[in-house]
Design a protein around this motif. Structure first.
Motif, PDB file in Angstrom:
ATOM      1  N   ALA A  12     -53.934 -28.845  42.892  1.00 26.03           N
ATOM      2  CA  ALA A  12     -52.851 -28.274  42.094  1.00 26.03           C
ATOM      3  C   ALA A  12     -52.872 -26.757  42.148  1.00 26.03           C
ATOM      4  CB  ALA A  12     -52.938 -28.752  40.649  1.00 26.03           C
ATOM      5  N   THR A  13     -54.061 -26.175  42.156  1.00 27.16           N
ATOM      6  CA  THR A  13     -54.169 -24.720  42.208  1.00 27.16           C
ATOM      7  C   THR A  13     -53.638 -24.181  43.520  1.00 27.16           C
ATOM      8  OG1 THR A  13     -56.086 -24.800  40.745  1.00 27.16           O
ATOM      9  CG2 THR A  13     -55.762 -22.786  41.996  1.00 27.16           C
ATOM     10  N   SER A  14     -53.992 -24.828  44.614  1.00 22.59           N
ATOM     11  CA  SER A  14     -53.520 -24.344  45.915  1.00 22.59           C
ATOM     12  C   SER A  14     -52.013 -24.533  46.043  1.00 22.59           C
ATOM     13  CB  SER A  14     -54.258 -25.023  47.063  1.00 22.59           C
ATOM     14  OG  SER A  14     -54.017 -26.411  47.068  1.00 22.59           O
ATOM     15  N   ARG A  15     -51.456 -25.615  45.496  1.00 24.34           N
ATOM     16  CA  ARG A  15     -50.007 -25.810  45.516  1.00 24.34           C
ATOM     17  C   ARG A  15     -49.307 -24.744  44.687  1.00 24.34           C
ATOM     18  NH1 ARG A  15     -51.437 -31.312  45.223  1.00 24.34           N
ATOM     19  NH2 ARG A  15     -51.042 -31.342  42.986  1.00 24.34           N
ATOM     20  N   ALA A  16     -49.886 -24.422  43.545  1.00 21.11           N
ATOM     21  CA  ALA A  16     -49.305 -23.386  42.689  1.00 21.11           C
ATOM     22  C   ALA A  16     -49.346 -22.024  43.379  1.00 21.11           C
ATOM     23  CB  ALA A  16     -50.045 -23.326  41.349  1.00 21.11           C
ATOM     24  N   ARG A  17     -50.440 -21.749  44.073  1.00 21.88           N
ATOM     25  CA  ARG A  17     -50.543 -20.483  44.806  1.00 21.88           C
ATOM     26  C   ARG A  17     -49.526 -20.405  45.935  1.00 21.88           C
ATOM     27  NH1 ARG A  17     -57.076 -19.796  45.065  1.00 21.88           N
ATOM     28  NH2 ARG A  17     -57.294 -19.055  42.936  1.00 21.88           N
ATOM     29  N   ARG A  18     -49.333 -21.512  46.669  1.00 21.88           N
ATOM     30  CA  ARG A  18     -48.337 -21.534  47.749  1.00 21.88           C
ATOM     31  C   ARG A  18     -46.940 -21.333  47.183  1.00 21.88           C
ATOM     32  NH1 ARG A  18     -51.417 -25.906  49.725  1.00 21.88           N
ATOM     33  NH2 ARG A  18     -49.849 -27.369  48.976  1.00 21.88           N
ATOM     34  N   LEU A  19     -46.646 -21.979  46.067  1.00 24.21           N
ATOM     35  CA  LEU A  19     -45.341 -21.814  45.430  1.00 24.21           C
ATOM     36  C   LEU A  19     -45.136 -20.374  44.989  1.00 24.21           C
ATOM     37  CD1 LEU A  19     -42.696 -22.906  44.311  1.00 24.21           C
ATOM     38  CD2 LEU A  19     -43.931 -23.529  42.225  1.00 24.21           C
ATOM     39  N   LEU A  20     -46.126 -19.794  44.357  1.00 27.81           N
ATOM     40  CA  LEU A  20     -46.041 -18.402  43.921  1.00 27.81           C
ATOM     41  C   LEU A  20     -45.859 -17.474  45.112  1.00 27.81           C
ATOM     42  CD1 LEU A  20     -46.144 -16.320  41.665  1.00 27.81           C
ATOM     43  CD2 LEU A  20     -48.639 -16.314  41.890  1.00 27.81           C
ATOM     44  N   SER A  21     -46.554 -17.741  46.189  1.00 36.84           N
ATOM     45  CA  SER A  21     -46.422 -16.935  47.398  1.00 36.84           C
ATOM     46  C   SER A  21     -45.002 -17.022  47.951  1.00 36.84           C
ATOM     47  CB  SER A  21     -47.428 -17.402  48.446  1.00 36.84           C
ATOM     48  OG  SER A  21     -47.251 -16.717  49.649  1.00 36.84           O
ATOM     49  N   ARG A  22     -44.421 -18.226  47.971  1.00 32.74           N
ATOM     50  CA  ARG A  22     -43.054 -18.389  48.461  1.00 32.74           C
ATOM     51  C   ARG A  22     -42.050 -17.677  47.562  1.00 32.74           C
ATOM     52  NH1 ARG A  22     -43.046 -24.572  49.108  1.00 32.74           N
ATOM     53  NH2 ARG A  22     -40.915 -24.299  48.426  1.00 32.74           N
ATOM     54  N   VAL A  23     -42.257 -17.734  46.263  1.00 29.46           N
ATOM     55  CA  VAL A  23     -41.358 -17.049  45.322  1.00 29.46           C
ATOM     56  C   VAL A  23     -41.431 -15.538  45.526  1.00 29.46           C
ATOM     57  CG1 VAL A  23     -40.980 -16.526  42.875  1.00 29.46           C
ATOM     58  CG2 VAL A  23     -41.333 -18.888  43.607  1.00 29.46           C
ATOM     59  N   ILE A  24     -42.627 -15.016  45.672  1.00 33.12           N
ATOM     60  CA  ILE A  24     -42.799 -13.579  45.897  1.00 33.12           C
ATOM     61  C   ILE A  24     -42.155 -13.167  47.218  1.00 33.12           C
ATOM     62  CG2 ILE A  24     -44.519 -11.777  46.365  1.00 33.12           C
ATOM     63  CD1 ILE A  24     -46.277 -13.195  44.232  1.00 33.12           C
ATOM     64  N   SER A  25     -42.316 -13.974  48.254  1.00 29.10           N
ATOM     65  CA  SER A  25     -41.685 -13.677  49.552  1.00 29.10           C
ATOM     66  C   SER A  25     -40.171 -13.669  49.432  1.00 29.10           C
ATOM     67  CB  SER A  25     -42.108 -14.694  50.605  1.00 29.10           C
ATOM     68  OG  SER A  25     -43.464 -14.564  50.895  1.00 29.10           O
ATOM     69  N   TRP A  26     -39.615 -14.641  48.710  1.00 29.22           N
ATOM     70  CA  TRP A  26     -38.167 -14.719  48.523  1.00 29.22           C
ATOM     71  C   TRP A  26     -37.661 -13.464  47.806  1.00 29.22           C
ATOM     72  CZ3 TRP A  26     -34.728 -14.813  44.424  1.00 29.22           C
ATOM     73  CH2 TRP A  26     -33.438 -15.230  44.723  1.00 29.22           C
ATOM     74  N   ILE A  27     -38.354 -13.052  46.768  1.00 27.69           N
ATOM     75  CA  ILE A  27     -37.963 -11.856  46.021  1.00 27.69           C
ATOM     76  C   ILE A  27     -38.032 -10.622  46.919  1.00 27.69           C
ATOM     77  CG2 ILE A  27     -38.650 -10.305  44.135  1.00 27.69           C
ATOM     78  CD1 ILE A  27     -39.493 -12.877  42.599  1.00 27.69           C
ATOM     79  N   ALA A  28     -39.091 -10.504  47.706  1.00 24.09           N
ATOM     80  CA  ALA A  28     -39.234  -9.346  48.596  1.00 24.09           C
ATOM     81  C   ALA A  28     -38.116  -9.310  49.640  1.00 24.09           C
ATOM     82  CB  ALA A  28     -40.598  -9.383  49.286  1.00 24.09           C
ATOM     83  N   GLU A  29     -37.765 -10.471  50.193  1.00 25.43           N
ATOM     84  CA  GLU A  29     -36.671 -10.526  51.172  1.00 25.43           C
ATOM     85  C   GLU A  29     -35.343 -10.123  50.540  1.00 25.43           C
ATOM     86  OE1 GLU A  29     -36.730 -14.512  52.669  1.00 25.43           O
ATOM     87  OE2 GLU A  29     -38.679 -14.223  53.645  1.00 25.43           O
ATOM     88  N   ARG A  30     -35.090 -10.582  49.340  1.00 24.48           N
ATOM     89  CA  ARG A  30     -33.845 -10.236  48.648  1.00 24.48           C
ATOM     90  C   ARG A  30     -33.781  -8.743  48.334  1.00 24.48           C
ATOM     91  NH1 ARG A  30     -34.045 -13.805  50.678  1.00 24.48           N
ATOM     92  NH2 ARG A  30     -32.698 -15.526  50.953  1.00 24.48           N
ATOM     93  N   GLU A  31     -34.894  -8.166  47.962  1.00 27.58           N
ATOM     94  CA  GLU A  31     -34.931  -6.732  47.682  1.00 27.58           C
ATOM     95  C   GLU A  31     -34.676  -5.934  48.960  1.00 27.58           C
ATOM     96  OE1 GLU A  31     -35.470  -3.106  45.474  1.00 27.58           O
ATOM     97  OE2 GLU A  31     -34.692  -5.102  45.098  1.00 27.58           O
ATOM     98  N   GLU A  32     -35.240  -6.394  50.070  1.00 28.97           N
ATOM     99  CA  GLU A  32     -35.015  -5.722  51.344  1.00 28.97           C
ATOM    100  C   GLU A  32     -33.530  -5.764  51.720  1.00 28.97           C
ATOM    101  OE1 GLU A  32     -36.398  -6.157  55.998  1.00 28.97           O
ATOM    102  OE2 GLU A  32     -37.670  -6.985  54.427  1.00 28.97           O
ATOM    103  N   LYS A  33     -32.891  -6.918  51.536  1.00 32.02           N
ATOM    104  CA  LYS A  33     -31.456  -7.024  51.810  1.00 32.02           C
ATOM    105  C   LYS A  33     -30.655  -6.099  50.900  1.00 32.02           C
ATOM    106  CE  LYS A  33     -30.486 -11.486  53.797  1.00 32.02           C
ATOM    107  NZ  LYS A  33     -29.634 -12.663  53.710  1.00 32.02           N
ATOM    108  N   ARG A  34     -31.008  -6.081  49.625  1.00 31.75           N
ATOM    109  CA  ARG A  34     -30.292  -5.237  48.671  1.00 31.75           C
ATOM    110  C   ARG A  34     -30.363  -3.776  49.078  1.00 31.75           C
ATOM    111  NH1 ARG A  34     -30.806  -2.128  44.122  1.00 31.75           N
ATOM    112  NH2 ARG A  34     -33.053  -2.041  44.309  1.00 31.75           N
ATOM    113  N   LEU A  35     -31.546  -3.321  49.438  1.00 29.95           N
ATOM    114  CA  LEU A  35     -31.719  -1.926  49.843  1.00 29.95           C
ATOM    115  C   LEU A  35     -30.983  -1.614  51.138  1.00 29.95           C
ATOM    116  CD1 LEU A  35     -35.485  -1.426  48.922  1.00 29.95           C
ATOM    117  CD2 LEU A  35     -33.480  -0.601  47.667  1.00 29.95           C
TER     118      LEU A  35
END
Length: 68
Positions: A12-35
């Motif tokens: 469960a911990t590793s799944r939560a970490r992978r999910l958090l990593s994907r969410v952070i990546s999605w946010i970073a990609e969206r910020e890059e597009k916005r800029l």
């Protein structure tokens, strides 16, 4: 004195970490597009012509919401 601890199920911990990593990546990609879109909106007509984009195309792209 022994204390009981609650443990997450195995994996469960590793799944939560992978999910958090994907969410952070999605946010970073969206910020890059916005800029990028903000920068595109500030280019002059001459600069847009240099990169092969019309002012109308630049306005349409700059008007896109961050999630697209």
């Amino acid at each position: 004195m022994k204390t009981d601890t609650i443990r997450a199920p195995v994996g469960a911990t590793s799944r939560a970490r992978r999910l958090l990593s994907r969410v952070i990546s999605w946010i970073a990609e969206r910020e890059e597009k916005r800029l990028s879109r903000l920068a595109l909106a500030e280019l002059t007509d001459e600069e847009l012509a240099d990169i092969g984009v019309t002012p109308a195309q630049a306005r349409r792209e700059a008007a896109q919401p961050f999630w697209r």
